[in-house]
Design a protein around this motif. Sequence first.
Motif, mmCIF file in Angstrom:
data_model
loop_
_atom_site.group_PDB
_atom_site.id
_atom_site.type_symbol
_atom_site.label_atom_id
_atom_site.label_comp_id
_atom_site.label_asym_id
_atom_site.label_seq_id
_atom_site.Cartn_x
_atom_site.Cartn_y
_atom_site.Cartn_z
ATOM 1 N N ASN A 225 0.831 -1.201 0.000
ATOM 2 C CA ASN A 225 0.000 0.000 0.000
ATOM 3 C C ASN A 225 0.865 1.250 0.000
ATOM 4 N N SER A 226 0.528 2.182 -0.844
ATOM 5 C CA SER A 226 1.294 3.417 -0.979
ATOM 6 C C SER A 226 0.801 4.461 0.016
ATOM 7 N N GLU A 227 1.745 5.173 0.625
ATOM 8 C CA GLU A 227 1.362 6.263 1.525
ATOM 9 C C GLU A 227 0.665 7.384 0.763
ATOM 10 N N LEU A 228 1.014 7.561 -0.513
ATOM 11 C CA LEU A 228 0.443 8.639 -1.302
ATOM 12 C C LEU A 228 -0.822 8.220 -2.045
ATOM 13 N N LEU A 229 -0.850 6.964 -2.529
ATOM 14 C CA LEU A 229 -1.921 6.544 -3.423
ATOM 15 C C LEU A 229 -2.781 5.412 -2.877
ATOM 16 N N GLY A 230 -2.434 4.887 -1.718
ATOM 17 C CA GLY A 230 -3.201 3.792 -1.173
ATOM 18 C C GLY A 230 -2.958 2.495 -1.928
ATOM 19 N N ALA A 231 -3.917 1.578 -1.850
ATOM 20 C CA ALA A 231 -3.782 0.278 -2.500
ATOM 21 C C ALA A 231 -4.152 0.366 -3.970
ATOM 22 N N CYS A 232 -3.642 -0.588 -4.742
ATOM 23 C CA CYS A 232 -4.111 -0.745 -6.116
ATOM 24 C C CYS A 232 -5.583 -1.165 -6.082
ATOM 25 N N LYS A 233 -6.266 -0.980 -7.200
ATOM 26 C CA LYS A 233 -7.687 -1.324 -7.236
ATOM 27 C C LYS A 233 -8.035 -2.027 -8.532
ATOM 28 N N PHE A 234 -8.762 -3.143 -8.405
ATOM 29 C CA PHE A 234 -9.386 -3.818 -9.532
ATOM 30 C C PHE A 234 -10.876 -3.488 -9.509
ATOM 31 N N ASN A 235 -11.443 -3.135 -10.651
ATOM 32 C CA ASN A 235 -12.887 -2.980 -10.761
ATOM 33 C C ASN A 235 -13.358 -3.611 -12.059
ATOM 34 N N VAL A 236 -14.219 -4.625 -11.962
ATOM 35 C CA VAL A 236 -14.820 -5.220 -13.148
ATOM 36 C C VAL A 236 -15.968 -4.324 -13.566
ATOM 37 N N THR A 237 -15.903 -3.808 -14.780
ATOM 38 C CA THR A 237 -16.850 -2.771 -15.200
ATOM 39 C C THR A 237 -17.813 -3.204 -16.300
ATOM 40 N N SER A 238 -17.604 -4.405 -16.868
ATOM 41 C CA SER A 238 -18.499 -4.864 -17.935
ATOM 42 C C SER A 238 -18.397 -6.377 -18.053
ATOM 43 N N ILE A 239 -19.524 -7.030 -18.395
ATOM 44 C CA ILE A 239 -19.521 -8.475 -18.611
ATOM 45 C C ILE A 239 -20.584 -8.812 -19.658
#
Length: 366
Positions: A225-239
């Motif tokens: 986790n980045s102090e500046l940007l936080g955690a990476c994020k996955f988002n499924v946006t279409s199926i």
Amino acid sequence: MEQKEPQSSMSKDINILYNEAVELLKELITTPSFSKEEGDTAALIGKFFALKGIAASRVGNNIFALNEHFDESKPTILLNSHHDTVKPNKGYTLNPFEAIEKEAKLFGLGSNDAGGSLVALIATFLHFYPLQNLNYNLALAATAEEEISGTGGIEMILPFLPKINCAIVGEPTQMQMAVAERGLMVLDCVAHGKAGHAARNEGENALYKAIKDIEWFQNYPFEKNSELLGACKFNVTSIETENKQHNVVPAQCRFIVDVRVNELYSFDELLQIIKANVQSDVTPRSTRLKSTNIALNHPLVQAGTTLGRTYYGSPTTSDKALMPFPALKIGPGDSARSHTADEFIYTNEIKEGIELYIQLLNQLLL
């Protein structure tokens, strides 16, 4: 050591610069410039420089100019912002292509993102343009296709610029310092099964396989986790499946994943993790928009800190992601207003932007 600004009868008064900047922004607002359709605003900016007696070059829909006393032996700072806009949304109650000034605000499409930053940087460039004995050179680039991260923007113009040591990227940050940005990677995923008749429970349902992979994307615990940007994020946006019949088990299921990356992971590292954990075929559309950060001890950041500017990590992506040198994102306006109906910028934000850009460069020692 702070740079002492040389005296010159040609240097501009801040109020004159401000008034010219506002008038230029009004002209830009009234000239549509959707991404890939910025020819008219490129011509407008080129004409603005020509009337100032400044030689400006055009590459595609990008305009750039160098300070009058450019010296190849000195480092060069790029001042960059974009003149393309998104299309206006349906919520507008005002004409998006009419520059309306009222209640200390200037309304119009692109006024905040990123017209205010662009004209403030142009005004700053005009201020320094004729000055001799600067500690550095300045290159000003008004670029295209930023809103779509297109290849006809900053990437197109970089080969035509002199060697750049660092950059100021104008985006609405309330004149605070965005020292890091999330990267963006879009994944096209395909789960494979086997077609069959639903009534007889035949085949292998690709949709069910996709759901298992989607659950993995939803629940994956990022370790760094980045102090500046936080955690990476996955988002499924279409199926979707190509099968539209209710009684056929789908043989394929496609879904899209929006991946926002902090500076602690590379795209290659994330792709290796993903492919080791999901069954679906995973194909990145692009790995161009990498996460970026500028060191907190970089002279640009130190100069901003001296001026009382704070720093933060930005969740949005800009042309900073495509620059192979340190870049600080900072500009007048507020990112929360970007892409909103009846977009506006406070006119005093433009004046403050000019003043702070000039102070920042005066503080800078490369």
